[in-house]
Design an enzyme around this catalytic site. Structure first.
Site, PDB file in Angstrom:
ATOM      1  CG  ASP A   1      28.675  55.226  43.080  1.00  0.00           C
ATOM      2  OD1 ASP A   1      28.626  55.666  41.608  1.00  0.00           O
ATOM      3  OD2 ASP A   1      28.721  54.007  43.475  1.00  0.00           O
TER       4      ASP A   1
ATOM      5  CG  ASP B   1      28.543  50.131  45.692  1.00  0.00           C
ATOM      6  OD1 ASP B   1      28.880  50.851  44.682  1.00  0.00           O
ATOM      7  OD2 ASP B   1      28.216  48.990  45.356  1.00  0.00           O
TER       8      ASP B   1
ATOM      9  CG  ASP C   1      24.564  51.038  42.329  1.00  0.00           C
ATOM     10  OD1 ASP C   1      24.685  51.781  41.629  1.00  0.00           O
ATOM     11  OD2 ASP C   1      25.274  51.419  43.419  1.00  0.00           O
TER      12      ASP C   1
END
Length: 837
Positions: A760, A756, A455
């Site tokens: 996901d 997070d 990310d």
């Protein structure tokens, strides 16, 4: 030959292995010297089956409870007050309802009984709590509550003492046989040679046994303490709770009946409870019941069960039942005994130990046969074949002890356990480096990672966000403390009112007063930045919230990339507010506020100006968000979806999130180690490219692509494209999952993925190593992950990879050395015995 045998029979996946594969290798191990030690850190499959049976039972119970409560709800006309006889000790403590009664209401989804107690407010009153201020922090009051309703912990098996490990070490079959040999040697030796000369051999064997037992027990005991520490870290979960009228973070293990808990998307429900207020709450009960269909929770169906997950929405919950009174507590007590899956290396080494054990046993039998044959031959030559005495018996016993010793020396029985302990040591060290490893196998797998899909926000960047630029009412401004007043003077009163209403109502964050009396902003870093900006403009969060009545909320998620809500205005009428990814929100607008604060049509010139502003902000590595609103007809119902078009653009904000120190160097280290780093983010492509170049991820020969474009590619195009992708922007969770799947299955990469959010979870589950963020990550993401990065820092991920490689190399060397020692010892003992014989 051994390699193919191990691959066929002792091959398991690093994660999500089938029960059949786990059963198969256990059966093939056959006779084991010490099962208690050999299988100490392997999964207890019978306990897992017991947990599955409990889930199935819960599912059936809930089905019945839901049907009964629905039927009851339809026929409830007038409900009589509850006639529950409250126990004297409950009354004496100042409460009017027992723990058993609360458990029956929530676990049984008993609407009728809930109504008989006066609904949720009636339950709160009987629990002596306030739905707005929560419990009092008075220690005496909390202690009484704890005594009556219990604590929020599930029963765990007691820690083993050192002497239990000593006893388990003594369970080794070969040590038992040697013990018998020692006993017989002592009896025969003392009988034939007297004390103390005849006891030397027997006492020597006893001393060797005791040495092996105590060294083994000491090592195992120390490592068990390490595992216990790691387990404690894994169970650290915090929730937002209101006590004494103040919002505060608290461990779920400190919760008591009567607490007011705030839940949002991705949270785990920490105890059984009742819905107080909230919007669009969808609960995933699969962890408790195995049922994948989410359940809608609202004031009509207010039951929340411990261990379930918030799939969408946010709410306030009244805690009613905690700990072992809940079904989740009982299930977790069973699951904790189930253990983790064994790692591929553990299983293979069990296979190696089994094969070498069979070889060792064969050589032991041959050695014993050769030695006995030598004795018989000698007696034949001496003509004493029918004459046997104590010396001959001692010699035979010695031969048997030699054969057993060959098995002891040759079989690497402790090898799988030694590897487990090495991995546990690595886990402990990684913990010190801010990485909590949830599954042992991740220590192995991380060492062979070839790709990291990371990310951007919070991992590559600091996650400390501030609004630094705005384009409100078509005017672009830089924002700083001394320039906030300039922005206020430029905006008309109506524009400022709209802006503050949008900021303070359409948010997942909150401005609260903490227990120290100071103002505190709660929420994600993005929400915090927007709220800080609103406060700097002189806005009052509580006043704005109280002025409007919220009709409906659609919380932000990474699929829609926006958050919307509908409010009822003080003077009547309804208004929808929307904020999110700039391009998406702007595309839903057909009007805009001009510099005079007037609503005008969004023509091509205005649209191009706003798009250019978004690109300019993004090229400066700023996150961009667009704020918009729409006036609605009075006929809008909370059951209707919030409109997706016809909005008026209020403005765009640019949020600065600096790159973390050391990230560029860490990316360079990965590249030199043969690990490709890819950025997968939901942000604007220009923002993503600017950050990726700053981090050293995007190179001249790399490709940056947007999620929608990636989705449209054919399989053939993806085969050519994926190896070159270094940045994927505006990606959905499905895009991340697709990328990971192709990298693993098509290109044979070993993939580590960071995540997070709740969405996901599929990508974290699909990846070889799932890495969840400890600070920004939701409980759903953490549960799906193999490693939790406690400081959300990319450099920590690189440290985990270093540890993984180090552990794997060291284990390989240790295994080679151990097997060499075992084989040499086997040959030496066998040769020596044959020469003696």
């Amino acid at each position: 030959m051994m390699e193919s045998y191990l691959k066929e029979n002792f091959d398991v996946k690093p994660k999500n292995s089938s029960e059949e594969a786990l059963e198969r290798w256990r059966k093939l191990c056959g006779m084991v010297k010490n099962p208690k030690r050999r299988f100490r850190f392997t999964a207890n499959l019978s306990k897992r089956q017991e947990a599955d049976a409990m889930r199935l039972g819960n599912k059936e119970k809930l089905k019945v409870a839901v049907l009964v409560s629905k039927a009851a709800f339809q026929f409830i006309q007038e409900v009589k007050p509850s006639d529950e006889k409250v126990p004297e000790e409950v009354k004496a403590a100042g409460f009017e309802i027992s723990g058993d009664e609360l458990g029956t209401i929530v676990e049984g989804h008993d609407v009728k009984k809930l109504k008989s107690h006066g609904g949720v407010d009636g339950i709160a009153e009987k629990l002596s709590t306030s739905t707005s201020k929560g419990l009092s922090s008075d220690p005496d009051s909390l202690s009484k509550r704890q005594d009556i309703y219990g604590i929020n912990k599930f029963a765990e098996s007691e820690a083993k003492s050192f002497w239990v490990f000593v006893w388990e070490a003594l369970q080794d079959m070969t040590l038992m046989i040697l013990g018998v040999c020692a006993f017989v040697s002592l009896i025969v030796g003392i009988a034939t040679e007297g004390w103390p000369k005849g006891a030397h051999d027997g006492l020597g064997i006893v001393a060797s046994i005791l040495l092996v037992v105590f060294v083994t027990a000491t090592s195992d005991y120390r490592q068990s303490l390490q595992f216990k520490d790691l387990d404690k870290e894994k169970k650290k979960i915090s929730v937002q709770v209101t006590r004494d009228g103040c919002r505060q973070k608290m461990s779920i293990y400190e919760l008591l009946a009567g607490d007011i808990v705030h839940l949002s998307i991705g949270d785990q429900v920490p105890a059984d409870g009742l819905f107080l207020s909230g919007f669009s709450v969808l609960i995933d009960e699969s962890s408790l019941t195995g049922e994948s269909e989410p359940v809608m929770v609202n004031s009509e169906y207010p039951f929340l069960l411990s261990g379930t997950k918030v799939q969408d929405g946010s709410c306030k919950m009244l805690v009613t039942t905690v700990g072992m009174r809940t079904q989740w507590g009982k299930l977790m007590a069973t699951l904790s005994e189930g253990g983790d899956d064994e790692t591929p290396l553990q299983v293979k080494l069990n296979g190696v130990a089994t094969v070498i054990g069979k070889i060792g046993l064969f050589f032991a039998v041959v050695t014993f046969a050769v030695l006995v044959q030598g004795l018989v031959s000698r007696k034949l030559q001496e003509g004493r074949i029918w004459s046997w005495n104590g010396d001959d018996a001692l010699e035979m016993l010695e031969f048997f002890a030699v054969a057993v010793t060959i098995v002891v020396v040759a079989v690497p029985e402790g090898l799988p356990l030694a590897v487990t302990l090495s991995l546990a040591f690595a886990m402990k060290k990684m913990m010190n480096d801010k990485a909590l490893v949830r599954h042992l196998a991740a220590c192995e797998t991380m060492g062979s990672a070839t790709t990291i899909c990371s990310d951007k926000t919070g991992t590559l960047t600091t996650n400390h966000m501030t609004v630094v630029k705005t384009c409100i009412c078509m005017n672009t401004n830089e924002v700083s403390n001394n320039k906030a007043s300039d922005l206020c003077s430029e905006l008309s009163d109506s524009s400022m009112k709209l802006l503050l209403q949008s900021i303070f109502n359409n948010t997942g964050g909150e401005v609260v007063v903490n227990k120290h009396g100071k103002r505190e902003i709660l929420g994600t870093p993005t929400e915090t930045a927007i709220l800080e900006f609103g406060l700097s403009l002189g806005g009052d969060f509580q006043a704005e919230k109280q002025e409007c009545n919220v009709v409906k909320v659609e919380p932000f998620n990474s699929t829609k990339k926006k958050m919307s809500l509908v409010v009822e205005l003080p003077g009547g009428g309804l208004r929808a507010h929307c904020k999110g990814a700039s391009e998406i929100i702007l595309a839903s607008c057909d009007k805009v506020l001009n510099s005079a604060g007037e609503v005008v049509l969004l023509n091509e010139e205005s649209s191009n100006h706003l798009k250019a502003t978004i690109d300019q902000f993004a090229n400066e590595a700023l996150r961009t968000l667009c704020l918009a609103y729409k006036e609605l007809d009075n006929g809008f119902s909370s059951e209707d979806p919030i409109p997706d078009s016809g909005y008026t653009c209020i403005g765009i904000v640019g949020i600065k999130d600096p790159v973390r120190p050391g990230v560029k160097e860490s990316v360079a280290v990965c590249r030199s180690a043969g690990i490709t780093v890819r950025m997968v983010t939901g942000d604007n492509i220009n923002t993503a490219k600017a950050i990726a170049r700053e981090c050293g991820i995007l190179t001249d020969d790399g490709i940056a692509i947007e999620g929608p474009e990636f989705r449209e590619k054919s399989e053939e195009e993806l085969l050519k494209l994926i190896p070159k992708i270094q940045v994927m922007a505006r990606s959905s969770p499905l895009d991340k999952h697709t990328l990971v799947k192709h990298l693993r299955n098509t290109f044979g990469e070993v993939v580590a993925v960071t995540g997070d959010g709740t969405n996901d979870a599929p990508a974290l589950h699909e990846a070889d190593i799932g890495l969840a963020m400890g600070i920004a990550g939701t409980e759903v993401a953490k549960e799906s992950a193999d490693v939790i990065i406690l400081d959300d820092n990319f450099s920590t991920i690189v440290t985990v990879a270093k540890w993984g490689r180090s552990v794997y190399i060291n284990i390989q060397k240790f295994v080679q050395f151990q097997l060499t020692v075992n084989v040499v010892a086997l040959i030496v003992n066998f040769t020596s015995a044959c020469v003696t014989g």
